[in-house]
Design an enzyme around this catalytic site. Structure first.
Site, PDB file in Angstrom:
ATOM      1  N   LYS A   1      63.697  28.288  72.744  1.00 12.39           N
ATOM      2  CA  LYS A   1      62.425  27.578  72.907  1.00 12.39           C
ATOM      3  C   LYS A   1      62.701  26.109  73.127  1.00 12.39           C
ATOM      4  O   LYS A   1      63.568  25.521  72.474  1.00 12.39           O
ATOM      5  CB  LYS A   1      61.546  27.740  71.664  1.00 12.39           C
ATOM      6  CG  LYS A   1      60.077  27.451  71.929  1.00 12.39           C
ATOM      7  CD  LYS A   1      59.422  28.589  72.705  1.00 12.39           C
ATOM      8  CE  LYS A   1      57.940  28.364  72.904  1.00 12.39           C
ATOM      9  NZ  LYS A   1      57.304  29.526  73.539  1.00 12.39           N
TER      10      LYS A   1
ATOM     11  N   GLY B   1      40.394  31.165  71.697  1.00 12.53           N
ATOM     12  CA  GLY B   1      41.135  30.480  72.741  1.00 12.53           C
ATOM     13  C   GLY B   1      40.918  31.131  74.090  1.00 12.53           C
ATOM     14  O   GLY B   1      41.261  32.301  74.281  1.00 12.53           O
TER      15      GLY B   1
ATOM     16  N   ALA C   1      48.700  34.738  70.737  1.00 10.93           N
ATOM     17  CA  ALA C   1      49.282  33.441  70.389  1.00 10.93           C
ATOM     18  C   ALA C   1      50.637  33.663  69.735  1.00 10.93           C
ATOM     19  O   ALA C   1      50.909  34.731  69.181  1.00 10.93           O
ATOM     20  CB  ALA C   1      48.359  32.680  69.438  1.00 10.93           C
ATOM     21  N   ASN C   2      51.508  32.679  69.800  1.00 10.77           N
ATOM     22  CA  ASN C   2      52.801  32.768  69.131  1.00 10.77           C
ATOM     23  C   ASN C   2      52.645  32.434  67.656  1.00 10.77           C
ATOM     24  O   ASN C   2      51.978  31.470  67.290  1.00 10.77           O
ATOM     25  CB  ASN C   2      53.803  31.798  69.765  1.00 10.77           C
ATOM     26  CG  ASN C   2      54.226  32.233  71.152  1.00 10.77           C
ATOM     27  OD1 ASN C   2      54.482  33.399  71.383  1.00 10.77           O
ATOM     28  ND2 ASN C   2      54.280  31.286  72.073  1.00 10.77           N
TER      29      ASN C   2
END
Length: 352
Positions: A79, A171, A251-252
């Site tokens: 990441k 979201g 979502a992460n």
């Protein structure tokens, strides 16, 4: 301080990039390369400190390792995060970041993530072969995988399928909007919310969803809540107050910590870990670029089988779904690929 943060998060490989004229301040954590090159997006946001940026990158990189292992991919986790600040010249910064990633020779394969714009990726793509710029394709892949995981939740709960379920999407950015379209097409009744009210209204008009305030979306009277924006939104308090019988979002790092997972388990609330529910994008990217798959959709559809197995095993073992998923991922990494038998359906998604 950075060293202590890396040690506490179990991160062994970290690159820090800084360049004065562009204002670039970036962190790359590579978590695991056992199954293949590291895959993970680039997140752009303001952080209180470099240590906070490193911590976020390390946790997201570890999640990507688990995600790739459970998806049967020839890849590990990584990441990158770019620290947003008033002195950041985005074009110059992402131009340089593209050069730095190209220098790694394919060790890190990347795409967009929260806060990173399509223009940023296009700028990087001028200098590196290892950035995926097809955001539409990635979002559609996430949405397809999310639907399969919703179907797994329905099966465990005893529902006939996704059609007729009521799902709250938190979201409505690129991924949330794609999820809304796919779920609506499958007959799901939607509730949507976003901090950008215009985005939420646009998605609602397209999908027939109801709009609620961001403050109330996770407590909505629905079957499933699907966080599709920032991570950490389901903490222990939220887990104890949910009216939904399942959490399944793209979502992460949806859950804030293990206490939230345990609170869900104690209440009998199903939870598909986001390392499974959001894996469509990395399958789409790595499946084509590293594994040479002409059609990665069978691997995306297999996420439903993986989710079903995790849900059933967690219930049988009285464990949290996150614990089960982590054990499966570790075994996959140790044995060179995902080899499981879930129910009556043999599944072998080995990259080797």
């Amino acid at each position: 301080m950075v060293w202590e943060t890396l040690e506490s998060e179990g991160a062994e490989r970290c690159l820090l990039w800084s360049e004065r004229s562009s204002g670039l301040r970036a962190v790359l954590v590579i978590d695991d390369l056992t199954l293949g090159p590291a895959a993970g997006g680039i997140r752009t946001r303001a952080y209180p400190s470099v240590e906070d940026a490193v911590r976020d990158a390390a946790r997201l990189a570890r999640a990507m390792t688990i995600k790739c292992a459970l998806a049967g991919l020839a890849a590990g986790g990584g990441k990158a995060v770019v620290l947003d600040h008033p002195g950041l010249d985005r074009r110059a910064a992402f131009d340089l970041l593209g050069r730095r990633i190209e220098e790694l020779g394919g060790l890190f394969r990347t795409a967009g993530d929260l806060g990173t714009r399509a223009a940023d990726l296009e700028t990087m793509a001028r200098h590196t072969r290892y950035v995926h710029t097809d955001e539409t394709g990635l979002c559609e892949a996430v949405a397809r995988g999310l639907l399969r995981c919703v179907e797994a939740c329905a099966r465990v709960h005893g529902a006939a399928g996704a059609a007729g379920l009521r799902i709250a999407i938190q979201g409505t950015g690129a991924i949330g909007a794609a999820a809304a379209r796919v779920l609506a097409a499958a007959g799901v009744r939607l509730v949507v919310a976003d901090v950008d009210a215009d985005l939420a209204r646009a998605v609602a008009e397209e999908t027939g969803a109801d709009v609620v305030s961001p403050e109330h979306v996770l407590s909505a009277d629905v079957d499933i809540v699907a966080p599709c924006a920032v991570g950490g939104v389901v903490d222990e308090a939220v887990a104890r107050s949910l009216r939904a019988w399942a959490v399944c979002g793209a979502a992460n790092n949806v859950l804030s910590d293990a206490r939230a997972a345990e609170a869900l388990r104690r209440r009998g609330v199903l939870h598909v870990p986001d390392v499974i529910a959001s894996a469509g994008a990395v399958i789409h990217g790595i499946g084509r670029s590293v594994m040479g798959l002409a059609d990665p959709e069978p691997l995306i559809d297999a996420l439903g089988t993986t989710a079903l197995g995790v849900l059933e095993r967690a219930r049988a073992e009285r464990s949290t779904e996150s614990e089960v998923a982590n054990r499966m991922a570790r075994k996959a990494i140790e044995t060179g690929g995902l080899r499981t038998c879930i129910g009556d359906t043999p599944q072998c998604n080995s990259p080797r």
